[in-house]
Design a protein around this motif. Structure first.
Motif, PDB file in Angstrom:
ATOM      1  N   VAL A 172      60.116  50.626  42.619  1.00  0.00           N
ATOM      2  CA  VAL A 172      60.891  51.832  42.308  1.00  0.00           C
ATOM      3  C   VAL A 172      62.367  51.492  42.496  1.00  0.00           C
ATOM      4  CG1 VAL A 172      61.360  54.209  43.004  1.00  0.00           C
ATOM      5  CG2 VAL A 172      59.016  53.330  43.116  1.00  0.00           C
TER       6      VAL A 172
ATOM      7  N   ARG B 119      60.525  59.964  31.533  1.00  0.00           N
ATOM      8  CA  ARG B 119      60.642  59.443  30.168  1.00  0.00           C
ATOM      9  C   ARG B 119      60.028  58.063  30.074  1.00  0.00           C
ATOM     10  NH1 ARG B 119      66.952  61.273  29.421  1.00  0.00           N
ATOM     11  NH2 ARG B 119      66.736  63.225  30.590  1.00  0.00           N
TER      12      ARG B 119
ATOM     13  N   LEU C 207      48.923  51.062  34.316  1.00  0.00           N
ATOM     14  CA  LEU C 207      47.714  50.330  33.931  1.00  0.00           C
ATOM     15  C   LEU C 207      48.149  49.047  33.246  1.00  0.00           C
ATOM     16  CD1 LEU C 207      46.348  53.520  32.362  1.00  0.00           C
ATOM     17  CD2 LEU C 207      44.812  52.202  33.805  1.00  0.00           C
ATOM     18  N   SER C 208      47.437  47.946  33.492  1.00  0.00           N
ATOM     19  CA  SER C 208      47.739  46.728  32.725  1.00  0.00           C
ATOM     20  C   SER C 208      46.480  45.934  32.479  1.00  0.00           C
ATOM     21  CB  SER C 208      48.804  45.886  33.444  1.00  0.00           C
ATOM     22  OG  SER C 208      48.381  45.536  34.719  1.00  0.00           O
TER      23      SER C 208
ATOM     24  N   ILE D  96      60.449  53.218  37.501  1.00  0.00           N
ATOM     25  CA  ILE D  96      59.223  52.898  38.246  1.00  0.00           C
ATOM     26  C   ILE D  96      58.377  52.002  37.373  1.00  0.00           C
ATOM     27  CG2 ILE D  96      57.103  53.813  39.278  1.00  0.00           C
ATOM     28  CD1 ILE D  96      58.447  56.428  39.713  1.00  0.00           C
TER      29      ILE D  96
ATOM     30  N   VAL E 218      58.491  64.560  43.445  1.00  0.00           N
ATOM     31  CA  VAL E 218      58.614  65.954  43.845  1.00  0.00           C
ATOM     32  C   VAL E 218      60.032  66.417  43.536  1.00  0.00           C
ATOM     33  CG1 VAL E 218      58.452  67.585  45.749  1.00  0.00           C
ATOM     34  CG2 VAL E 218      56.959  65.602  45.697  1.00  0.00           C
ATOM     35  N   GLY E 219      60.177  67.589  42.915  1.00  0.00           N
ATOM     36  CA  GLY E 219      61.521  68.103  42.662  1.00  0.00           C
ATOM     37  C   GLY E 219      61.545  68.971  41.425  1.00  0.00           C
TER      38      GLY E 219
ATOM     39  N   ASN F  86      68.054  65.468  42.975  1.00  0.00           N
ATOM     40  CA  ASN F  86      67.187  65.939  44.065  1.00  0.00           C
ATOM     41  C   ASN F  86      65.705  65.702  43.828  1.00  0.00           C
ATOM     42  OD1 ASN F  86      69.375  66.928  45.509  1.00  0.00           O
ATOM     43  ND2 ASN F  86      69.372  68.823  44.300  1.00  0.00           N
ATOM     44  N   HIS F  87      65.390  64.712  42.989  1.00  0.00           N
ATOM     45  CA  HIS F  87      63.977  64.358  42.955  1.00  0.00           C
ATOM     46  C   HIS F  87      63.694  63.392  44.107  1.00  0.00           C
ATOM     47  CE1 HIS F  87      65.800  61.121  40.472  1.00  0.00           C
ATOM     48  NE2 HIS F  87      64.812  60.369  40.914  1.00  0.00           N
TER      49      HIS F  87
ATOM     50  N   ALA G 151      52.648  46.986  34.281  1.00  0.00           N
ATOM     51  CA  ALA G 151      52.461  48.166  33.431  1.00  0.00           C
ATOM     52  C   ALA G 151      53.760  48.379  32.634  1.00  0.00           C
ATOM     53  CB  ALA G 151      52.116  49.372  34.293  1.00  0.00           C
ATOM     54  N   LEU G 152      53.966  49.548  32.105  1.00  0.00           N
ATOM     55  CA  LEU G 152      55.235  49.872  31.437  1.00  0.00           C
ATOM     56  C   LEU G 152      56.115  50.650  32.406  1.00  0.00           C
ATOM     57  CD1 LEU G 152      54.080  51.166  27.944  1.00  0.00           C
ATOM     58  CD2 LEU G 152      55.430  49.114  28.377  1.00  0.00           C
ATOM     59  N   PRO G 153      57.433  50.491  32.306  1.00  0.00           N
ATOM     60  CA  PRO G 153      58.287  51.315  33.166  1.00  0.00           C
ATOM     61  C   PRO G 153      58.313  52.775  32.703  1.00  0.00           C
ATOM     62  CG  PRO G 153      59.638  50.008  31.674  1.00  0.00           C
ATOM     63  CD  PRO G 153      58.209  49.583  31.438  1.00  0.00           C
ATOM     64  N   THR G 154      58.437  53.682  33.647  1.00  0.00           N
ATOM     65  CA  THR G 154      58.810  55.069  33.323  1.00  0.00           C
ATOM     66  C   THR G 154      60.133  55.338  34.031  1.00  0.00           C
ATOM     67  OG1 THR G 154      57.385  55.821  35.119  1.00  0.00           O
ATOM     68  CG2 THR G 154      56.533  56.063  32.905  1.00  0.00           C
ATOM     69  N   VAL G 155      60.869  56.313  33.543  1.00  0.00           N
ATOM     70  CA  VAL G 155      62.202  56.595  34.081  1.00  0.00           C
ATOM     71  C   VAL G 155      62.291  58.081  34.440  1.00  0.00           C
ATOM     72  CG1 VAL G 155      64.686  56.577  33.586  1.00  0.00           C
ATOM     73  CG2 VAL G 155      63.231  54.704  32.786  1.00  0.00           C
ATOM     74  N   ILE G 156      62.736  58.359  35.667  1.00  0.00           N
ATOM     75  CA  ILE G 156      62.849  59.734  36.150  1.00  0.00           C
ATOM     76  C   ILE G 156      64.317  60.126  36.143  1.00  0.00           C
ATOM     77  CG2 ILE G 156      62.174  61.327  38.000  1.00  0.00           C
ATOM     78  CD1 ILE G 156      59.950  59.339  37.057  1.00  0.00           C
ATOM     79  N   VAL G 157      64.620  61.263  35.557  1.00  0.00           N
ATOM     80  CA  VAL G 157      66.001  61.753  35.532  1.00  0.00           C
ATOM     81  C   VAL G 157      66.032  63.120  36.206  1.00  0.00           C
ATOM     82  CG1 VAL G 157      67.965  62.379  34.079  1.00  0.00           C
ATOM     83  CG2 VAL G 157      66.425  60.549  33.370  1.00  0.00           C
ATOM     84  N   GLY G 158      66.994  63.331  37.105  1.00  0.00           N
ATOM     85  CA  GLY G 158      67.118  64.654  37.715  1.00  0.00           C
ATOM     86  C   GLY G 158      67.690  64.540  39.109  1.00  0.00           C
TER      87      GLY G 158
ATOM     88  N   HIS H 241      48.752  47.914  28.195  1.00  0.00           N
ATOM     89  CA  HIS H 241      49.462  48.291  29.418  1.00  0.00           C
ATOM     90  C   HIS H 241      50.261  49.553  29.156  1.00  0.00           C
ATOM     91  CE1 HIS H 241      52.186  45.666  27.270  1.00  0.00           C
ATOM     92  NE2 HIS H 241      53.212  46.052  28.010  1.00  0.00           N
ATOM     93  N   GLY H 242      50.443  50.334  30.210  1.00  0.00           N
ATOM     94  CA  GLY H 242      51.125  51.602  30.053  1.00  0.00           C
ATOM     95  C   GLY H 242      51.015  52.440  31.301  1.00  0.00           C
ATOM     96  N   ASP H 243      51.155  53.751  31.121  1.00  0.00           N
ATOM     97  CA  ASP H 243      51.200  54.665  32.257  1.00  0.00           C
ATOM     98  C   ASP H 243      50.490  55.964  31.937  1.00  0.00           C
ATOM     99  OD1 ASP H 243      53.330  53.384  34.164  1.00  0.00           O
ATOM    100  OD2 ASP H 243      54.193  53.283  32.156  1.00  0.00           O
TER     101      ASP H 243
ATOM    102  N   ASP I 110      66.630  53.618  28.535  1.00  0.00           N
ATOM    103  CA  ASP I 110      66.027  52.326  28.175  1.00  0.00           C
ATOM    104  C   ASP I 110      66.579  51.188  29.039  1.00  0.00           C
ATOM    105  OD1 ASP I 110      64.284  53.313  26.302  1.00  0.00           O
ATOM    106  OD2 ASP I 110      65.497  52.776  24.563  1.00  0.00           O
TER     107      ASP I 110
ATOM    108  N   SER J 209      62.785  65.108  34.923  1.00  0.00           N
ATOM    109  CA  SER J 209      62.082  64.776  33.694  1.00  0.00           C
ATOM    110  C   SER J 209      61.679  63.318  33.763  1.00  0.00           C
ATOM    111  CB  SER J 209      62.936  65.061  32.460  1.00  0.00           C
ATOM    112  OG  SER J 209      63.995  64.155  32.390  1.00  0.00           O
TER     113      SER J 209
ATOM    114  N   ASN K 268      63.054  70.428  38.049  1.00  0.00           N
ATOM    115  CA  ASN K 268      63.914  69.971  36.961  1.00  0.00           C
ATOM    116  C   ASN K 268      64.016  68.453  36.830  1.00  0.00           C
ATOM    117  OD1 ASN K 268      64.564  72.618  36.243  1.00  0.00           O
ATOM    118  ND2 ASN K 268      66.130  72.689  37.845  1.00  0.00           N
TER     119      ASN K 268
ATOM    120  N   GLU L 282      69.604  58.102  25.717  1.00  0.00           N
ATOM    121  CA  GLU L 282      68.377  57.305  25.575  1.00  0.00           C
ATOM    122  C   GLU L 282      68.654  55.827  25.873  1.00  0.00           C
ATOM    123  OE1 GLU L 282      65.841  56.594  21.770  1.00  0.00           O
ATOM    124  OE2 GLU L 282      65.249  58.540  22.572  1.00  0.00           O
TER     125      GLU L 282
END
Lengths: 161, 161
Positions: B57, A124, A48-49, B45, A117-118, B120-121, B111-118, A53-55, B86, A122, A120, B82
């Motif tokens: 992405v 952040r 969203l912005s 993302i 999709v997956g 096989n996602h 928007a703000l970035p989000t970060v996916i860790v894992g 702004h954010g998610d 970041d 996470s 485990n 972290e």
């Protein structure tokens, strides 16, 4: 993130599940998430912005995503197909869209949803963001919504005396 | 998505890696991604909205994320901390921000970035979106950028004769 911004997301979630899926949901908690957050099996994210702004991040147990897809598009759904991905994206889009309408003073617009999709994985937020986390339960299982919003810098005002 | 929208993302990636990290990168291909896309170890993302809306992405091999963090914040980095999260978020933000400046006619905001860790996602766009996928290589390893943008509906114009 201001606490008063969270109610529209709670109301939007209850409303979208009830009107689009015929499913009553109940919020079971509220937490400020400052640590790594384990996610369920399939997750929708939308940005969203505007004046903020954010998610919005919505993570579903597999059964919730499958049953929601059956309710939305019909048929029987035994695995994560393209229909399930689209349903999770569309629910994320509808909940964020409904909430942003209630938060009209923030003049936010939506990006497009993406779907993760997956097992485990996470998800952040940047460390400067402290998202609010909302666990929900339904007859189909559990899901979790996280909202992280930052108000955008306001332009300087020049006061002419 | 229009092909002419992709060049600013390529230029932004080369520029951000060179100026912020001192690292030359090379694009090794271009594909229209219509299928599930396996991702690397850590992914940023970010959503964009305005006259077009969509997502960027960026998925990094673990070593690229670790070395980029060392270049940006200093020190030695042996695991996904972290700081690494970041850094991936900030690189995603900088590349999308640089590209949106070049695409000023689309009047997009971030928007703000989000970060996916894992492991096989996989990350999927809604089926109506056909993102363009850009593989890159560097001395640290590989990363991949996907961009999916949809032009927003234009308001109806009333012509007064």
């Amino acid at each position: 993130m201001r606490a008063e911004y969270i109610n529209p997301f709670i109301e939007a979630t209850v409303d979208v599940f009830k009107t689009m899926l015929g499913c009553e949901v109940e919020r079971t908690g509220l937490a400020v998430n400052q640590t790594f957050c384990p996610q369920f099996d399939i997750t929708g994210i939308i940005g969203l912005s505007g004046r903020a702004h954010g998610d919005v991040v919505i993570s579903f147990e597999r059964d919730v995503a499958l049953k929601a897809t059956e309710a939305l598009v019909g048929g029987t759904c035994g695995e994560i197909t393209e229909d399930v991905v689209d349903t999770v994206g569309e629910l994320t889009n509808m909940i964020a869209g409904n909430a942003k309408t209630q938060l009209e003073s923030l003049e936010m617009s939506l990006a497009l949803p993406t779907v993760i999709v997956g097992h485990n994985h996470s998800i952040r937020f940047p460390s400067k963001v402290k998202p609010l986390s909302l666990p929900f339960q339904s007859k189909w299982g559990n899901f979790n919504i996280e909202v992280g919003l930052i108000e955008s810098p306001v332009d300087a005002h020049i006061v002419v005396g």
